[in-house]
Design a protein around this motif. Structure first.
Motif, PDB file in Angstrom:
ATOM      1  N   THR A  62     -25.648  62.318  87.273  1.00 44.28           N
ATOM      2  CA  THR A  62     -26.482  61.359  86.557  1.00 44.28           C
ATOM      3  C   THR A  62     -27.663  60.881  87.386  1.00 44.28           C
ATOM      4  O   THR A  62     -28.662  60.423  86.833  1.00 44.28           O
ATOM      5  CB  THR A  62     -25.634  60.138  86.149  1.00 44.28           C
ATOM      6  OG1 THR A  62     -25.096  59.519  87.330  1.00 44.28           O
ATOM      7  CG2 THR A  62     -24.484  60.576  85.242  1.00 44.28           C
ATOM      8  N   GLY A  63     -27.539  60.948  88.705  1.00 41.99           N
ATOM      9  CA  GLY A  63     -28.591  60.409  89.556  1.00 41.99           C
ATOM     10  C   GLY A  63     -28.641  58.904  89.559  1.00 41.99           C
ATOM     11  O   GLY A  63     -29.647  58.304  89.972  1.00 41.99           O
ATOM     12  N   VAL A  64     -27.557  58.260  89.090  1.00 41.22           N
ATOM     13  CA  VAL A  64     -27.493  56.804  89.008  1.00 41.22           C
ATOM     14  C   VAL A  64     -26.313  56.325  89.847  1.00 41.22           C
ATOM     15  O   VAL A  64     -25.225  56.900  89.786  1.00 41.22           O
ATOM     16  CB  VAL A  64     -27.327  56.335  87.548  1.00 41.22           C
ATOM     17  CG1 VAL A  64     -27.231  54.815  87.470  1.00 41.22           C
ATOM     18  CG2 VAL A  64     -28.479  56.838  86.694  1.00 41.22           C
ATOM     19  N   GLU A  65     -26.516  55.287  90.621  1.00 33.41           N
ATOM     20  CA  GLU A  65     -25.429  54.721  91.406  1.00 33.41           C
ATOM     21  C   GLU A  65     -24.476  53.955  90.501  1.00 33.41           C
ATOM     22  O   GLU A  65     -24.898  53.273  89.563  1.00 33.41           O
ATOM     23  CB  GLU A  65     -25.984  53.795  92.492  1.00 33.41           C
ATOM     24  CG  GLU A  65     -26.820  54.501  93.541  1.00 33.41           C
ATOM     25  CD  GLU A  65     -27.262  53.556  94.635  1.00 33.41           C
ATOM     26  OE1 GLU A  65     -26.907  52.359  94.548  1.00 33.41           O
ATOM     27  OE2 GLU A  65     -27.957  54.007  95.557  1.00 33.41           O
ATOM     28  N   MET A  66     -23.200  54.049  90.805  1.00 33.74           N
ATOM     29  CA  MET A  66     -22.198  53.411  89.956  1.00 33.74           C
ATOM     30  C   MET A  66     -22.305  51.894  89.985  1.00 33.74           C
ATOM     31  O   MET A  66     -21.999  51.226  88.991  1.00 33.74           O
ATOM     32  CB  MET A  66     -20.796  53.838  90.390  1.00 33.74           C
ATOM     33  CG  MET A  66     -20.486  55.310  90.186  1.00 33.74           C
ATOM     34  SD  MET A  66     -18.746  55.684  90.437  1.00 33.74           S
ATOM     35  CE  MET A  66     -18.011  54.735  89.114  1.00 33.74           C
ATOM     36  N   THR A  67     -22.734  51.343  91.101  1.00 27.38           N
ATOM     37  CA  THR A  67     -22.788  49.887  91.235  1.00 27.38           C
ATOM     38  C   THR A  67     -24.109  49.286  90.746  1.00 27.38           C
ATOM     39  O   THR A  67     -24.283  48.072  90.812  1.00 27.38           O
ATOM     40  CB  THR A  67     -22.563  49.494  92.703  1.00 27.38           C
ATOM     41  OG1 THR A  67     -23.533  50.164  93.524  1.00 27.38           O
ATOM     42  CG2 THR A  67     -21.156  49.889  93.154  1.00 27.38           C
ATOM     43  N   SER A  68     -25.002  50.119  90.242  1.00 28.83           N
ATOM     44  CA  SER A  68     -26.286  49.615  89.760  1.00 28.83           C
ATOM     45  C   SER A  68     -26.191  49.254  88.286  1.00 28.83           C
ATOM     46  O   SER A  68     -25.170  49.479  87.620  1.00 28.83           O
ATOM     47  CB  SER A  68     -27.377  50.663  89.972  1.00 28.83           C
ATOM     48  OG  SER A  68     -27.098  51.833  89.216  1.00 28.83           O
ATOM     49  N   VAL A  69     -27.296  48.702  87.762  1.00 32.46           N
ATOM     50  CA  VAL A  69     -27.339  48.361  86.336  1.00 32.46           C
ATOM     51  C   VAL A  69     -27.234  49.622  85.482  1.00 32.46           C
ATOM     52  O   VAL A  69     -26.556  49.650  84.457  1.00 32.46           O
ATOM     53  CB  VAL A  69     -28.633  47.587  86.017  1.00 32.46           C
ATOM     54  CG1 VAL A  69     -28.733  47.305  84.519  1.00 32.46           C
ATOM     55  CG2 VAL A  69     -28.683  46.283  86.806  1.00 32.46           C
ATOM     56  N   GLY A  70     -27.893  50.692  85.930  1.00 27.94           N
ATOM     57  CA  GLY A  70     -27.786  51.953  85.217  1.00 27.94           C
ATOM     58  C   GLY A  70     -26.361  52.484  85.200  1.00 27.94           C
ATOM     59  O   GLY A  70     -25.922  53.087  84.217  1.00 27.94           O
ATOM     60  N   GLY A  71     -25.620  52.254  86.298  1.00 25.63           N
ATOM     61  CA  GLY A  71     -24.222  52.683  86.327  1.00 25.63           C
ATOM     62  C   GLY A  71     -23.385  51.945  85.301  1.00 25.63           C
ATOM     63  O   GLY A  71     -22.509  52.551  84.654  1.00 25.63           O
ATOM     64  N   PHE A  72     -23.628  50.662  85.104  1.00 25.24           N
ATOM     65  CA  PHE A  72     -22.903  49.908  84.080  1.00 25.24           C
ATOM     66  C   PHE A  72     -23.264  50.402  82.677  1.00 25.24           C
ATOM     67  O   PHE A  72     -22.413  50.439  81.783  1.00 25.24           O
ATOM     68  CB  PHE A  72     -23.205  48.411  84.216  1.00 25.24           C
ATOM     69  CG  PHE A  72     -22.516  47.755  85.378  1.00 25.24           C
ATOM     70  CD1 PHE A  72     -21.143  47.566  85.373  1.00 25.24           C
ATOM     71  CD2 PHE A  72     -23.237  47.359  86.486  1.00 25.24           C
ATOM     72  CE1 PHE A  72     -20.499  46.967  86.456  1.00 25.24           C
ATOM     73  CE2 PHE A  72     -22.612  46.772  87.578  1.00 25.24           C
ATOM     74  CZ  PHE A  72     -21.228  46.582  87.561  1.00 25.24           C
ATOM     75  N   LEU A  73     -24.526  50.786  82.486  1.00 22.68           N
ATOM     76  CA  LEU A  73     -24.925  51.332  81.193  1.00 22.68           C
ATOM     77  C   LEU A  73     -24.242  52.673  80.922  1.00 22.68           C
ATOM     78  O   LEU A  73     -23.814  52.959  79.794  1.00 22.68           O
ATOM     79  CB  LEU A  73     -26.445  51.491  81.139  1.00 22.68           C
ATOM     80  CG  LEU A  73     -27.258  50.193  81.136  1.00 22.68           C
ATOM     81  CD1 LEU A  73     -28.749  50.506  81.143  1.00 22.68           C
ATOM     82  CD2 LEU A  73     -26.897  49.335  79.920  1.00 22.68           C
ATOM     83  N   VAL A  74     -24.118  53.498  81.951  1.00 26.07           N
ATOM     84  CA  VAL A  74     -23.405  54.770  81.799  1.00 26.07           C
ATOM     85  C   VAL A  74     -21.943  54.527  81.444  1.00 26.07           C
ATOM     86  O   VAL A  74     -21.366  55.193  80.581  1.00 26.07           O
ATOM     87  CB  VAL A  74     -23.533  55.612  83.086  1.00 26.07           C
ATOM     88  CG1 VAL A  74     -22.653  56.853  83.008  1.00 26.07           C
ATOM     89  CG2 VAL A  74     -24.975  56.010  83.314  1.00 26.07           C
ATOM     90  N   THR A  75     -21.334  53.549  82.101  1.00 29.36           N
ATOM     91  CA  THR A  75     -19.934  53.207  81.788  1.00 29.36           C
ATOM     92  C   THR A  75     -19.788  52.739  80.348  1.00 29.36           C
ATOM     93  O   THR A  75     -18.836  53.109  79.655  1.00 29.36           O
ATOM     94  CB  THR A  75     -19.443  52.116  82.756  1.00 29.36           C
ATOM     95  OG1 THR A  75     -19.604  52.562  84.097  1.00 29.36           O
ATOM     96  CG2 THR A  75     -17.985  51.795  82.504  1.00 29.36           C
ATOM     97  N   ALA A  76     -20.733  51.925  79.890  1.00 28.21           N
ATOM     98  CA  ALA A  76     -20.684  51.458  78.502  1.00 28.21           C
ATOM     99  C   ALA A  76     -20.815  52.614  77.519  1.00 28.21           C
ATOM    100  O   ALA A  76     -20.149  52.636  76.475  1.00 28.21           O
ATOM    101  CB  ALA A  76     -21.785  50.422  78.262  1.00 28.21           C
TER     102      ALA A  76
END
Length: 261
Positions: A62-76
């Protein structure tokens, strides 16, 4: 130390986000979403599934860190996809619950109710009977294995990332929710018509002989006749189950945007 941290984060990305999607489906799908299934069992089952299918899943990049805001969006997004697939199977079983409620009200057994373990509400006993029967047939048809196949296919159709379900997927779920009512009525239509004819005959009898106490003789005869009609119409249960299950599979394929070959 930075190398170790990057390796750990990469491993978590490869397993934690797919685990989120799988656990969301397990927590909302038929048979497992009820209160009778312990939360620990759902968690361990999700872990077992993800450990079994993780070698066959595409690489998560994904190129997104899990602990970032983008990571929370991916989790959602993973939660929404898993819940959408589980909700379709849950709506499928509710078709037979609604059908049981319809026929129970017609034959006068609507007062005999018990708690539905799926939603915690009081439902007629006949509806519970149809729910148990549909659940057993669901397992006999390997419906739980097909749900695992669907969640695996979803990783190819919708890779883990910022993109999720489109508007057509949500529309397909909403339309299937409306079809649930018509399918329940169609499954019990023969029994409803038979009970309606019995009630119509009692109306003719009351008109011809007003001195008859229709409430004293009508209720037991309607109940017994309804049970007989229910017994005679049980032969078409598998036919309706197969048709509605195939429709549910088509809806799930539409949700994940896959051909589901």
């Amino acid at each position: 130390m930075d190398l170790v941290t990057s390796v750990v984060l990469e491993w978590l990305e490869q397993h934690l986000w797919p685990l989120t999607r799988v656990s969301a489906m397990i927590g909302s799908m038929a048979l497992f979403s009820g209160t009778l299934v312990n939360a620990r069992i759902k968690i361990f089952l999700s872990l077992a599934i993800i450990l079994a299918i993780s070698p066959a899943l595409p690489e998560v990049s994904t190129g997104v860190e899990m602990t970032s805001v983008g990571g929370f969006l991916v989790t959602a997004q993973q939660v929404v996809i898993g819940v959408a697939l589980g909700l379709v199977s849950l709506l499928f079983l509710q078709i037979f619950v609604l059908g049981g409620q319809v026929i129970a009200m017609q034959i006068g057994l609507g007062f005999a109710s018990m708690v539905d373990p799926t939603n915690g509400q009081q439902v007629p006993v006949i509806a519970q009977f149809f729910l148990m029967l549909a659940s057993l047939v669901f397992l006999a048809f390997d419906g739980h294995l097909l749900m695992i196949h669907m969640i695996m296919a979803s990783f190819d159709a919708i890779p883990v990332g910022m993109t999720g379900l489109d508007a057509d997927a949500f529309m397909a779920i909403a339309e299937y929710g409306s079809v649930m009512f018509s399918a329940a009525l169609a499954a019990m239509l023969s029994g409803v018509i038979a009970i309606l004819l019995i009630n119509l005959s009692f109306g003719v009898m009351t008109r011809a002989a007003p001195q008859l106490n229709i409430f004293a003789i009508g209720f037991p005869i309607t109940m017994v006749s309804g049970l007989v009609v229910l017994w005679l119409t049980m032969g078409g249960f598998i036919f309706h189950f197969e048709n509605q299950w195939q429709r549910a599979i088509d809806v799930m394929c539409t949700v994940i945007g896959s051909q589901c070959s």
